[in-house]
Design an enzyme around this catalytic site. Structure first.
Site, PDB file in Angstrom:
ATOM      1  N   ASP A 154       0.786  -0.986   0.007  1.00 28.80           N
ATOM      2  CA  ASP A 154      -0.202   0.159  -0.114  1.00 28.80           C
ATOM      3  C   ASP A 154       0.867   1.370  -0.012  1.00 28.80           C
ATOM      4  O   ASP A 154       2.021   1.332  -0.193  1.00 28.80           O
ATOM      5  CB  ASP A 154      -0.782   0.162   1.275  1.00 28.80           C
ATOM      6  CG  ASP A 154      -2.299   0.479   0.986  1.00 28.80           C
ATOM      7  OD1 ASP A 154      -2.514   1.380   0.118  1.00 28.80           O
ATOM      8  OD2 ASP A 154      -3.257   0.133   1.584  1.00 28.80           O
ATOM      9  N   TRP A 220      -2.804   3.240  -5.844  1.00 30.69           N
ATOM     10  CA  TRP A 220      -3.918   3.799  -6.536  1.00 30.69           C
ATOM     11  C   TRP A 220      -3.887   4.793  -7.705  1.00 30.69           C
ATOM     12  O   TRP A 220      -4.440   5.542  -7.921  1.00 30.69           O
ATOM     13  CB  TRP A 220      -4.709   4.651  -5.233  1.00 30.69           C
ATOM     14  CG  TRP A 220      -4.399   4.387  -3.943  1.00 30.69           C
ATOM     15  CD1 TRP A 220      -4.651   3.161  -3.264  1.00 30.69           C
ATOM     16  CD2 TRP A 220      -3.714   5.156  -2.771  1.00 30.69           C
ATOM     17  NE1 TRP A 220      -4.254   2.863  -2.119  1.00 30.69           N
ATOM     18  CE2 TRP A 220      -3.661   4.097  -1.653  1.00 30.69           C
ATOM     19  CE3 TRP A 220      -3.211   6.247  -2.720  1.00 30.69           C
ATOM     20  CZ2 TRP A 220      -3.118   4.528  -0.528  1.00 30.69           C
ATOM     21  CZ3 TRP A 220      -2.491   6.642  -1.616  1.00 30.69           C
ATOM     22  CH2 TRP A 220      -2.663   5.707  -0.339  1.00 30.69           C
ATOM     23  N   GLY A 221      -2.644   4.006  -8.618  1.00 24.37           N
ATOM     24  CA  GLY A 221      -2.798   4.747  -9.898  1.00 24.37           C
ATOM     25  C   GLY A 221      -1.823   6.033  -9.801  1.00 24.37           C
ATOM     26  O   GLY A 221      -1.581   6.495 -10.828  1.00 24.37           O
ATOM     27  N   GLN A 222      -1.257   6.345  -8.614  1.00 28.07           N
ATOM     28  CA  GLN A 222      -0.463   7.618  -8.679  1.00 28.07           C
ATOM     29  C   GLN A 222       0.796   7.143  -9.348  1.00 28.07           C
ATOM     30  O   GLN A 222       1.358   6.270  -9.488  1.00 28.07           O
ATOM     31  CB  GLN A 222      -0.136   7.827  -7.265  1.00 28.07           C
ATOM     32  CG  GLN A 222      -1.523   8.390  -6.455  1.00 28.07           C
ATOM     33  CD  GLN A 222      -1.316   8.942  -4.960  1.00 28.07           C
ATOM     34  OE1 GLN A 222      -0.032   9.223  -4.609  1.00 28.07           O
ATOM     35  NE2 GLN A 222      -2.261   9.097  -4.349  1.00 28.07           N
ATOM     36  N   ALA A 223       1.439   8.160  -9.686  1.00 31.63           N
ATOM     37  CA  ALA A 223       2.675   8.464 -10.457  1.00 31.63           C
ATOM     38  C   ALA A 223       2.573   7.449 -11.922  1.00 31.63           C
ATOM     39  O   ALA A 223       3.582   7.086 -12.333  1.00 31.63           O
ATOM     40  CB  ALA A 223       3.927   8.020  -9.602  1.00 31.63           C
ATOM     41  N   ASP A 241      -9.901   3.068  -3.520  1.00 31.68           N
ATOM     42  CA  ASP A 241     -10.639   1.940  -3.018  1.00 31.68           C
ATOM     43  C   ASP A 241     -12.105   1.734  -3.695  1.00 31.68           C
ATOM     44  O   ASP A 241     -12.826   2.887  -3.990  1.00 31.68           O
ATOM     45  CB  ASP A 241     -10.756   1.578  -1.677  1.00 31.68           C
ATOM     46  CG  ASP A 241      -9.498   1.573  -0.832  1.00 31.68           C
ATOM     47  OD1 ASP A 241      -8.495   1.372  -1.663  1.00 31.68           O
ATOM     48  OD2 ASP A 241      -9.427   1.451   0.368  1.00 31.68           O
TER      49      ASP A 241
END
Ligand SMILES: *[C@@H]1O[C@H](CO)[C@@H](O)[C@H](O)[C@H]1NC(C)=O
Ligand SMILES: *[C@@H]1O[C@H](CO)[C@@H](O)[C@H](O)[C@H]1NC(C)=O
Ligand SMILES: *[C@@H]1O[C@H](CO)[C@@H](O)[C@H](O)[C@H]1NC(C)=O
Ligand SMILES: *[C@@H]1O[C@H](CO)[C@@H](O)[C@H](O)[C@H]1NC(C)=O
Ligand SMILES: *[C@@H]1O[C@H](CO)[C@@H](O)[C@H](O)[C@H]1NC(C)=O
Ligand SMILES: *[C@@H]1O[C@H](CO)[C@@H](O)[C@H](O)[C@H]1NC(C)=O
Length: 444
Positions: A154, A220-223, A241
């Site tokens: 996470d 969560w899809g970041q970067a 989520d």
């Protein structure tokens, strides 16, 4: 033809794969299937939750259907003891896991299943338990010693000096889609960001242990994780989520439908754990949820208490035709959008109205999946010329992947079907070969 095709395709895959394939050459090649505690139990976990899930996976026939991982999510560590001061190892909460995580893992392995765990690329997990940043090697070694087969990793409690120069934020949870969702230059290399680096550190630690651990990135899809996820782990979450509501499923479908080309063998877009059995999803919505997650080749991790599951939900989760599509040994790619439905392309920012028409091949033939996002039953139609792999000049038999029955007759040029509100049609098209004569043709 079948055998030749299998051989040539897998030879090709081995050829390009090399560096990123897991050590045993098979773990993570196909989307993971199993159970995860978070959606139903959150922090209210104990060994019993996982032993019950494991027993039910076996007795309900889910193991035979392909489900194998039993994954512990957040909240398994001891909040007070934290890490052992001499060894540096995270101390499990022995009130929840009296025989340790290794004890639970041994019992799960005994049932022929695999054990997964959760940690975080920051100082703490999202619920405030010990995170693995700066402790990657000791934690990977600990998980390996415990018999762990899967790690969900996470993205909470990231120290300030690890933030990225630019942001790229996708938040389907609060559904914040307002532009700009990123302030980076168009050609920014996201694989060189601090976020990527935090995930590489655990990848490299896992590579040093002598156990194969499926590595699921959860940032969560970041970067723009899809551009470096395949070089890092076996799956990557694209969004915030999930929740057990239709209007929380559709944004994930909408967003993922623009990222489908990033998935293939050993690297899968993760649409988050299943909500089948939770919340207030209707039977049609349950089919659409599971069917789209399978068709888009997401990991299929059940998130409901299996000892309480109803017959309808169980039947959906055990649908062998969707599972076989998700786990196809020859075609690693997911479905693709081939037409929008209800007018023009509305883009991924449209939360509740994703594209409705998807298609892709499996070893069995060409599959077409049609979603109905509207509130009433609709007649859905497409021309064969719109579907990659279907030849408008040929005749096909059409098979319903939910009822497991062939539709009467044969079809060519175009196809129409009624789809209930919030339902998903799953269809298999196989060519009717011309000129195949029976031994007795023309004898009498
Ligand atoms: C991801 O990596 C695997 C293993 O190297 C490779 O087989 C696959 O084609 C890659 N996926 C994409 C979309 O490039
Ligand atoms: C390690 O030391 C900290 C700080 O002294 C203490 O709070 C914690 O309980 C210790 N952990 C163990 C496992 O002894
Ligand atoms: C788990 O680890 C503990 C501590 O290292 C050990 O005493 C115990 O025997 C292990 N349990 C199993 C089932 O391997
Ligand atoms: C952040 O600070 C820590 C501790 O000083 C250091 O080890 C780490 O390398 C720094 N991170 C970055 C991305 O510079
Ligand atoms: C399910 O719950 C959501 C959110 O509370 C609500 O908007 C929706 O109407 C409910 N759907 C059904 C079928 O009850
Ligand atoms: C999504 O598409 C529908 C249908 O075209 C439209 O009515 C709605 O306003 C769109 N929503 C957004 C957020 O663009």
């Amino acid at each position: 033809m079948g055998i030749l095709r299998v051989l040539s395709t897998s030879a090709l895959v081995i050829g390009v794969a090399q560096a990123l394939v897991t050590k045993d050459g098979k773990t993570g090649r196909l989307p993971a299937m199993g159970f995860n505690s978070w959606n139903a139990f959150k922090c209210d976990i104990s060994e019993e939750v996982f032993l019950t899930a494991a027993e039910e996976i076996v007795s309900l026939g889910l193991k035979d259907a392909g489900y194998e991982y039993v994954n512990i999510d957040d909240c398994w560590a001891d909040l007070d003891l934290w890490r052992d001061n001499s060894t540096g190892r995270i101390v499990p909460d022995y009130k929840k896991f009296p025989d340790g995580i290794n004890g639970t893992a041994a019992k799960v392995h005994e049932m022929g299943l695999k054990m997964g765990i959760y940690s975080d690329a920051g100082e703490k997990t999202c619920a405030g338990y010990p995170g693995s940043l700066y402790h990657e090697e000791i934690d990977a070694a600990t998980f390996s010693d415990w018999g762990i087969d899967y790690l969900k990793y996470d993205n909470c409690y990231v120290p300030d000096n690890w933030t990225d120069t630019y942001y790229w934020v996708i938040d389907t949870y609060t559904r914040v889609y307002e532009a700009p969702y990123s302030d980076a230059p168009a050609d920014w290399d996201w694989s060189a960001t601090n976020t990527a680096e935090r995930y590489y550190r655990m990848r490299d630690a896992l590579a040093k242990v002598d156990r194969v651990i499926n590595y699921g990135l959860c940032d969560w899809g970041q970067a723009l994780v899809e551009t470096w996820g395949n070089a890092t782990g076996q799956s990557w979450r694209l969004t915030g989520d999930i929740g057990p509501y239709w209007n929380m499923l559709m944004p994930i479908v909408s967003f993922t439908s623009y990222k489908l080309e990033y998935g293939n063998f050993f690297g899968h877009n993760d649409m988050d754990m299943l909500e089948v059995g939770n919340g207030n999803l209707t039977e049609a919505e349950t089919r659409a949820h599971f069917g789209l997650w399978a068709a888009m080749k997401s990991p299929l991790l059940i998130g409901t208490p299996l000892d309480l599951i109803g017959e309808i939900d169980l039947t959906v989760l055990k649908n062998w035709e969707f599972i076989q599509f998700n786990q196809d040994p020859v075609f690693g790619e997911s479905v693709r959008r081939f037409k929008w439905g209800n007018g023009q392309d509305r883009g991924w920012k449209n939360e509740t109205m994703p594209a409705e028409y998807y298609a892709g091949p499996s070893v069995r033939g060409i599959h077409v999946f049609i979603l109905n996002v509207l509130d009433t039953t609709q007649l859905k139609s497409f021309d064969f010329s719109e579907v990659p792999g279907l030849d408008p000049k040929k005749k096909y038999k059409v098979h319903d992947m939910w009822t497991h029955k062939d539709l009467p007759g044969t079809y060519s040029k175009k196809f129409s079907i009624k789809v209930e509100s919030h339902d998903l049609a799953g269809l298999l098209f196989t060519e009717v070969k011309k000129g195949k004569r029976s031994l007795f043709d023309g004898w009498f």
